[in-house]
Design an enzyme around this catalytic site. Structure first.
Site, short mmCIF file in Angstrom:
data_model
loop_
_atom_site.label_atom_id
_atom_site.label_comp_id
_atom_site.label_asym_id
_atom_site.label_seq_id
_atom_site.Cartn_x
_atom_site.Cartn_y
_atom_site.Cartn_z
N ASN A 1 49.14 56.93 -6.15
CA ASN A 1 49.13 58.12 -7.01
C ASN A 1 48.66 57.69 -8.40
OD1 ASN A 1 49.68 60.38 -8.53
ND2 ASN A 1 51.90 60.19 -8.39
N LYS B 1 48.07 59.51 -10.89
CA LYS B 1 48.57 60.40 -11.96
C LYS B 1 47.41 60.78 -12.90
CE LYS B 1 52.96 58.09 -11.51
NZ LYS B 1 54.31 57.96 -11.99
N HIS C 1 56.09 66.28 -6.60
CA HIS C 1 56.34 65.02 -7.32
C HIS C 1 57.32 65.29 -8.46
CE1 HIS C 1 55.70 61.47 -9.80
NE2 HIS C 1 55.25 60.88 -8.70
N GLU D 1 57.38 64.41 -11.41
CA GLU D 1 56.76 64.78 -12.70
C GLU D 1 56.38 66.26 -12.69
OE1 GLU D 1 53.91 61.58 -12.73
OE2 GLU D 1 55.58 60.19 -12.97
N GLU E 1 61.76 59.37 -3.63
CA GLU E 1 61.47 58.74 -4.92
C GLU E 1 62.63 58.97 -5.88
OE1 GLU E 1 57.03 58.16 -5.43
OE2 GLU E 1 57.46 60.12 -6.24
N GLY F 1 58.17 54.63 -12.55
CA GLY F 1 57.52 54.22 -13.79
C GLY F 1 58.45 53.49 -14.75
N SER G 1 58.48 52.24 -8.68
CA SER G 1 58.18 50.86 -9.12
C SER G 1 57.96 49.91 -7.95
CB SER G 1 59.28 50.35 -10.06
OG SER G 1 59.38 51.19 -11.19
C1 PEP Z 1 54.98 57.67 -8.33
O1 PEP Z 1 54.17 58.06 -9.15
O2 PEP Z 1 55.21 58.37 -7.34
C2 PEP Z 1 55.63 56.38 -8.54
C3 PEP Z 1 56.48 55.95 -7.65
O3 PEP Z 1 55.29 55.68 -9.68
P1 PEP Z 1 55.62 54.12 -9.99
O4 PEP Z 1 55.19 53.33 -8.78
O5 PEP Z 1 54.81 53.80 -11.19
O6 PEP Z 1 57.09 54.02 -10.21
#
Ligand code: PEP
Length: 257
Positions: free
Chosen positions: A10, A12, A97, A99, A169, A175, A215
């Site tokens: 992803n 973003k 997601h 976000e 998640e 992040g 992460s």
């Molecule tokens: C994500 O954007 O779904 C995500 C898990 O980001 P990150 O790997 O940066 O934590």
């Protein structure tokens, strides 16, 4: 049961120009060439979809959108139709997601509407769910997951569930550099499968792929992906770098040997 791992990148609101996208993909494609035991999906910003689709042709990497609207066309300034995603070669779409939920106030009800439309349009949804840090600390993780599963998958048939990928998640791990331990993630993946048995049946629960996101990086991917119920990863930060993403994909491939 053997489920084919799926690693999603992803991007973003990063790598959104065609040249930024190309720079990464010309490195990634040869690094993961010939890996067919893992589904690989890249989800760039909308502005790069068309260019990325051209670059990915004849590769083993699939294309996905990061979001979509629940109507096909109309007066919805700034929104993206599932039809447009399809037209530029998307096979997958990320929905719900954190976000989108937190910054853009997307509700479970809205995610459910989008999910129904994505299924109608034959896009494969990657549906994200997960709890906030305060919810985990208050011992409410399962309660939140139960609520999100009930609302997000409201009126989704057994047949449709077969094409869905769920991404667990934990929001506190996205992040932030904080990863759920493999045991913490596995516990919730097992719980999600239990809920799927209650709502559908064991066949569905066993066949649905549940990705972990938060992460994920080369250093922790193997431990996470070796858990029985973790069938891949939704990767943000590390997916911007070809070598890091390739290492995660190879960690997923290892679990299939
Ligand atoms: C994500 O954007 O779904 C995500 C898990 O980001 P990150 O790997 O940066 O934590």
């Amino acid at each position: 049961m053997m489920r084919k791992p799926i690693i999603g990148g992803n991007w973003k609101m990063n790598r959104g120009t065609p040249s930024e996208a190309k720079e990464m993909l010309v490195q990634l494609i040869p690094l993961v060439k010939g890996i067919n035991s893992v589904d690989i999906v890249i989800c760039p910003p909308y502005t790069a979809l068309s260019a990325v689709n051209n670059i990915l042709k004849n590769s083993n990497i699939k294309l996905g959108g990061q979001n979509m609207y629940f109507e096909e066309k109309g007066a919805f300034t700034g929104e993206i139709s599932p039809k447009f995603l399809q037209a530029v070669g998307c096979e997958y779409v990320i929905l719900g997601h954190s976000e989108r939920r937190n910054i853009f106030n997307e509700s479970d009800e809205l995610v459910n509407k989008k999910l129904k439309k994505a299924l109608e349009m034959n896009l494969k949804p990657i549906v994200a769910i997960g709890e906030h840090l305060e919810e985990r600390e208050a011992g409410k993780t399962k309660e939140i997951i139960l609520y999100q599963m009930n609302e997000t998958f409201k009126d989704i048939t057994k047949e449709d569930m077969k094409t869905i990928v769920i991404a667990y998640e934990p929001i506190w791990a996205i992040g932030t550099g904080k990863t759920a331990t493999p045991e913490q993630a596995e516990e919730i993946h097992v719980y999600i499968r239990e809920l799927l048995i209650q709502k559908y049946d064991k066949e569905i629960a066993d066949s649905i792929r549940i990705q972990y996101g938060g992460s994920m990086k080369p250093e922790n991917a193997e431990d996470l992906l070796s858990k029985n119920n973790i069938d891949g990863g939704l990767v943000g930060g590390a997916s911007l770098n070809a070598e890091l993403l390739a290492a995660i994909i190879k960690a997923a491939e290892k679990t299939t040997n």
